[in-house]
Motif scaffolding. Structure first.
Motif, PDB file in Angstrom:
ATOM      1  N   ALA A   1      10.839  -1.360  -1.085  1.00 48.92           N
ATOM      2  CA  ALA A   1       9.386  -1.466  -0.953  1.00 48.92           C
ATOM      3  C   ALA A   1       8.763  -0.070  -0.942  1.00 48.92           C
ATOM      4  CB  ALA A   1       9.026  -2.220   0.323  1.00 48.92           C
TER       5      ALA A   1
ATOM      6  N   PRO B   1       5.831   2.372  -0.218  1.00 52.74           N
ATOM      7  CA  PRO B   1       4.644   2.317   0.646  1.00 52.74           C
ATOM      8  C   PRO B   1       3.361   2.186  -0.168  1.00 52.74           C
ATOM      9  CG  PRO B   1       6.140   4.061   1.364  1.00 52.74           C
ATOM     10  CD  PRO B   1       6.676   3.544   0.053  1.00 52.74           C
ATOM     11  N   GLN B   2       2.414   1.456   0.351  1.00 58.31           N
ATOM     12  CA  GLN B   2       1.165   1.225  -0.367  1.00 58.31           C
ATOM     13  C   GLN B   2       0.481   2.537  -0.728  1.00 58.31           C
ATOM     14  OE1 GLN B   2      -0.039  -1.538  -1.677  1.00 58.31           O
ATOM     15  NE2 GLN B   2      -1.696  -0.309  -2.540  1.00 58.31           N
ATOM     16  N   SER B   3       0.541   3.508   0.188  1.00 63.05           N
ATOM     17  CA  SER B   3      -0.110   4.801  -0.082  1.00 63.05           C
ATOM     18  C   SER B   3       0.538   5.511  -1.269  1.00 63.05           C
ATOM     19  CB  SER B   3      -0.051   5.693   1.160  1.00 63.05           C
ATOM     20  OG  SER B   3       1.292   6.004   1.504  1.00 63.05           O
TER      21      SER B   3
ATOM     22  N   ASN C   1       2.225   4.030  -3.731  1.00 60.00           N
ATOM     23  CA  ASN C   1       1.863   3.222  -4.900  1.00 60.00           C
ATOM     24  C   ASN C   1       0.469   3.601  -5.407  1.00 60.00           C
ATOM     25  OD1 ASN C   1       2.912   0.534  -6.296  1.00 60.00           O
ATOM     26  ND2 ASN C   1       0.699   0.346  -6.060  1.00 60.00           N
ATOM     27  N   GLU C   2      -0.461   3.741  -4.478  1.00 62.32           N
ATOM     28  CA  GLU C   2      -1.839   4.114  -4.842  1.00 62.32           C
ATOM     29  C   GLU C   2      -1.880   5.504  -5.454  1.00 62.32           C
ATOM     30  OE1 GLU C   2      -6.209   4.845  -2.723  1.00 62.32           O
ATOM     31  OE2 GLU C   2      -4.546   3.980  -1.569  1.00 62.32           O
TER      32      GLU C   2
ATOM     33  N   ASP D   1       9.629  -1.594  -9.093  1.00 59.89           N
ATOM     34  CA  ASP D   1       8.688  -2.021 -10.122  1.00 59.89           C
ATOM     35  C   ASP D   1       8.574  -0.889 -11.140  1.00 59.89           C
ATOM     36  OD1 ASP D   1       6.687  -2.936 -11.730  1.00 59.89           O
ATOM     37  OD2 ASP D   1       5.094  -2.835 -10.211  1.00 59.89           O
TER      38      ASP D   1
ATOM     39  N   SER E   1       7.623   7.738   5.577  1.00 61.88           N
ATOM     40  CA  SER E   1       6.951   6.712   6.385  1.00 61.88           C
ATOM     41  C   SER E   1       5.584   7.157   6.890  1.00 61.88           C
ATOM     42  CB  SER E   1       7.830   6.329   7.584  1.00 61.88           C
ATOM     43  OG  SER E   1       8.103   7.462   8.388  1.00 61.88           O
TER      44      SER E   1
ATOM     45  N   ASP F   1       3.173   8.610   4.769  1.00 62.33           N
ATOM     46  CA  ASP F   1       2.340   8.819   3.577  1.00 62.33           C
ATOM     47  C   ASP F   1       2.589  10.166   2.902  1.00 62.33           C
ATOM     48  OD1 ASP F   1       1.169   6.342   4.176  1.00 62.33           O
ATOM     49  OD2 ASP F   1      -0.369   7.281   5.424  1.00 62.33           O
TER      50      ASP F   1
ATOM     51  N   TYR G   1       1.547  10.404  -0.922  1.00 62.95           N
ATOM     52  CA  TYR G   1       0.089  10.412  -1.089  1.00 62.95           C
ATOM     53  C   TYR G   1      -0.486  11.771  -0.683  1.00 62.95           C
ATOM     54  CZ  TYR G   1      -4.788   8.940  -0.799  1.00 62.95           C
ATOM     55  OH  TYR G   1      -6.151   8.830  -0.991  1.00 62.95           O
TER      56      TYR G   1
END
Length: 271
Positions: free
Chosen positions: A19, A21-23, A25-26, A53, A257, A259, A262
């Motif tokens: 997975a 982290p969303q940050s 990915n952004e 992905d 963990s 960010d 990012y």
């Protein structure tokens, strides 16, 4: 335009569930929308990287530089032939070591080496079952190795003296890459060709695309990222990186963990 190369374990992800982290990915999406190219650059074989992905990335460098792919096209690959595999395996057998052959489609393990393998990875996830490990790490029995290509061999030991002995026997053609743990803890040692590392994989890709090394950014956390961090135009160590890597980096960001990806992208104004 920058070419950005991201290690996986400890950089892009911090667990076995793949997975991102969303940050992070952004940050990758924003950087790509700003015209930059983003690549996975990992010691993991392609079989494991496919659990990410890959639509998020412009290409992958796998097996610590031995396999390079862009837009699903192979740019470079350095495959171990049968004689090379036999030389390494015979040396490992001499010291009663357990090992894995890392292929393109799967990773092939010795059935009598399961305990050592579990000991290594349970340092990261003590509750992981063998079935979960087989799935997460794309493992197959050695007897299933048929037409696959082998790019790298990894062995396991908790004795540093053994690593030195293996290294001495194979040093003419191969290098040992590993991050040291406390004495007595199981270590994972990657055996690769002397002319293979992440930096060399990056060079193959940018030569293919006619990009300057000064326009590259490498981000990692462990010793198989060392050459990448040294040779990229900008080398960034994660906050959770080993001290040897931090010492040669141009910049240290926060941990995976917290960010870290990012924050590094933002500081470099990639978006």
């Amino acid at each position: 335009m920058k070419y950005i190369f991201l290690d996986v374990d400890g950089t892009l992800i911090d667990s076995f569930d793949y997975a991102i982290p969303q940050s992070a990915n952004e940050a990758i999406i924003l950087a790509k929308n700003n015209g930059h190219k983003v690549f996975v650059c990992t010691g993991r074989p392609l079989s494991q990287v496919k659990k990410l992905d890959l639509n998020l990335f412009d290409g992958v460098i796998c097996s610590a530089g031995a396999y390079v792919e862009k837009n699903n096209n192979v740019v470079f690959q350095r495959i171990m032939n049968n004689d090379e595999i036999k030389q390494i395996v015979n040396t490992l057998h001499k010291y009663n070591l357990n090992y894995i052959l890392e292929g393109k489609y799967s990773n092939y393990y010795l059935e009598n080496g399961v305990d050592d393998f579990m000991s290594m990875f349970r340092m990261y996830d003590p509750n992981m079952s063998w079935d979960e490990m087989v799935s997460n790490l794309c493992l197959s029995s050695m007897s299933d190795l048929k037409d696959d290509s082998v790019f790298k061999i990894t062995f396991y030991t908790n004795k540093k003296s053994i690593i030195q002995q293996v290294e001495e026997e194979l040093k003419d053609n191969y290098q040992m890459i590993y991050t040291e743990h406390d004495e007595g803890q199981m270590m994972e040692i990657e055996i690769m060709f002397n002319d293979c590392n992440k930096a060399e994989g990056i060079k193959k890709l940018i030569e293919h695309d006619n990009i300057l090394l000064s326009d590259t950014i490498g981000i990692g956390d462990s010793m198989n990222d060392y050459e990448m961090i040294q040779e990229c135009g900008i080398g960034i160590a994660m906050g959770n990186a080993c001290e040897q890597l931090k010492s040669v980096s141009n910049m240290i960001t926060d941990s995976v963990s917290d960010d870290g990806i990012y924050k590094a992208f933002k500081k470099l104004e990639l978006f």
